[in-house]
Scaffold this motif. Structure first.
Motif, short mmCIF file in Angstrom:
data_model
loop_
_atom_site.label_atom_id
_atom_site.label_comp_id
_atom_site.label_asym_id
_atom_site.label_seq_id
_atom_site.Cartn_x
_atom_site.Cartn_y
_atom_site.Cartn_z
N SER A 17 37.53 3.09 9.02
CA SER A 17 38.76 3.28 8.60
C SER A 17 39.64 2.46 9.95
CB SER A 17 39.41 4.69 8.67
OG SER A 17 39.12 5.53 9.69
N GLY A 18 40.58 1.89 9.49
CA GLY A 18 41.64 1.02 10.57
C GLY A 18 41.19 -0.34 10.49
N ARG A 19 41.09 -0.93 11.68
CA ARG A 19 41.17 -2.36 11.60
C ARG A 19 39.82 -2.78 12.40
NH1 ARG A 19 46.09 -4.41 11.26
NH2 ARG A 19 45.47 -6.28 12.25
N LEU A 20 39.21 -3.64 11.91
CA LEU A 20 37.74 -4.31 12.43
C LEU A 20 38.06 -5.86 12.95
CD1 LEU A 20 34.82 -4.19 12.85
CD2 LEU A 20 34.32 -4.53 10.53
N SER A 48 36.64 2.09 1.72
CA SER A 48 37.92 2.56 1.35
C SER A 48 39.11 2.74 2.00
CB SER A 48 37.56 4.07 0.38
OG SER A 48 36.98 4.65 1.35
N SER A 49 38.75 3.06 3.47
CA SER A 49 39.60 3.28 4.52
C SER A 49 39.97 2.13 5.46
CB SER A 49 39.89 4.68 5.13
OG SER A 49 39.58 5.58 4.26
N CYS A 78 31.07 -1.05 -0.07
CA CYS A 78 31.58 -0.47 -1.45
C CYS A 78 33.13 -0.32 -1.04
CB CYS A 78 31.08 0.69 -2.02
SG CYS A 78 31.18 1.94 -0.95
N SER A 79 33.94 -0.38 -2.27
CA SER A 79 35.64 0.15 -2.07
C SER A 79 36.42 -0.74 -1.28
CB SER A 79 35.37 1.59 -1.71
OG SER A 79 34.71 2.53 -2.34
N LEU A 80 36.17 -1.90 -1.60
CA LEU A 80 37.03 -2.98 -0.61
C LEU A 80 38.43 -3.22 -1.35
CD1 LEU A 80 33.96 -3.67 0.09
CD2 LEU A 80 34.74 -6.06 0.29
N LYS A 81 39.52 -3.19 -0.50
CA LYS A 81 40.73 -3.60 -0.88
C LYS A 81 40.52 -4.90 -1.62
CE LYS A 81 43.33 -0.43 2.03
NZ LYS A 81 42.44 0.60 1.81
#
Lengths: 110, 144
Positions: A17-20, A48-49, A78-81
């Motif tokens: 979650s957050g920024r990579l 997802s997050s 999975c669950s990519l924006k």
């Protein structure tokens, strides 16, 4: 960026979650490559997050995918924006990183 | 909706990417950009800033100047850094078709920047790299 880890069936699921980005990629690389070197073969990355990814994050995924290839392991995402999916399309990473809708699909595909 | 401008500087430190994200977010709110538009603007700038900080050879107290503006139907982005001459328009595009083992991630960041912008113009002036970029609103990154 935050990482949550859990085990589901034979896989380890990492929820990002957050920024990579270049700021956080080193810590993520250490974690992910450490898991692979400890023998994890089935890795699910739940995006997802995940709000943001740059080429620094893609670089870590490429390294991990290469290491897993040597141990016959697999990594599914999975669950990519939509806009994150687009980065994978633009970079051509979709050709070697399988992307699914949800965690369960990732696990079923191992 | 015209006349929205955000101008700021970043220090020569990779942790400044957090400030970049905050500034882009703030501009995005004022200019009423959709989430995907904010993301692409941030990505385009992140890759350039990361490059300048990691490979630009700027002095320790060097900084990067950025100006974001909404001009009618377009976003206009300007960036200046005091690093060694680097023209991102001349950077070799990576082969995005090849397999995992042949992949070289060098150049991928600049490739993403170019994909997120409609126009890019580079000049070396006054000992600085100067980039001016435009992105038409209502258009997202092209995947073609």
């Amino acid at each position: 960026m935050e990482l949550k880890e859990r085990r589901q069936d034979q896989a380890v699921v990492l929820e990002l979650s957050g920024r990579l980005d270049s700021n956080t990629a080193d810590g993520f690389e250490e974690k992910l490559l450490g898991m692979i070197r400890n023998g994890e073969k089935y890795i699910v990355l739940d995006f997802s997050s995940l709000e943001y990814i740059s080429s620094a994050g893609l670089r870590v995924l490429l390294k991990a995918a290469r290491e897993l290839k040597q141990t016959d392991g697999k990594m599914h995402l999975c669950s990519l924006k939509d806009y994150i999916q687009e980065v994978f399309d633009l970079s051509g990473f979709v050709s070697f990183l399988p992307i699914y809708a949800v965690v369960e699909d990732c696990i079923d595909a191992f | 909706m015209s006349g929205i401008v955000n101008e700021f500087t970043l220090a020569n430190d990779i942790s400044e990417l957090s400030k970049l994200a905050e500034e882009v977010e703030r501009f995005g709110e004022e200019a009423r950009l959709p989430a995907a538009g904010v993301f692409k603007l941030n990505l385009a700038l992140d890759e350039l800033v990361t490059n300048a900080i990691k490979y630009g050879g700027m002095s320790r107290d060097g900084c990067i100047w950025i100006k974001l503006a909404r001009e009618g139907d377009a976003l206009v982005v300007e960036l200046k850094d005091s690093g060694r001459p680097f023209n991102p328009l001349e950077a070799e595009a990576p082969d995005t078709e090849c397999g995992m083992h042949q992949r070289n991630v060098g150049g991928l960041g600049i490739h993403l920047t170019r994909k997120c912008m409609d126009e890019m113009h580079y000049e070396r002036r006054g000992g600085e790299n100067y980039l001016r970029m435009r992105r038409l609103l209502g258009r997202e990154c092209s995947t073609t």
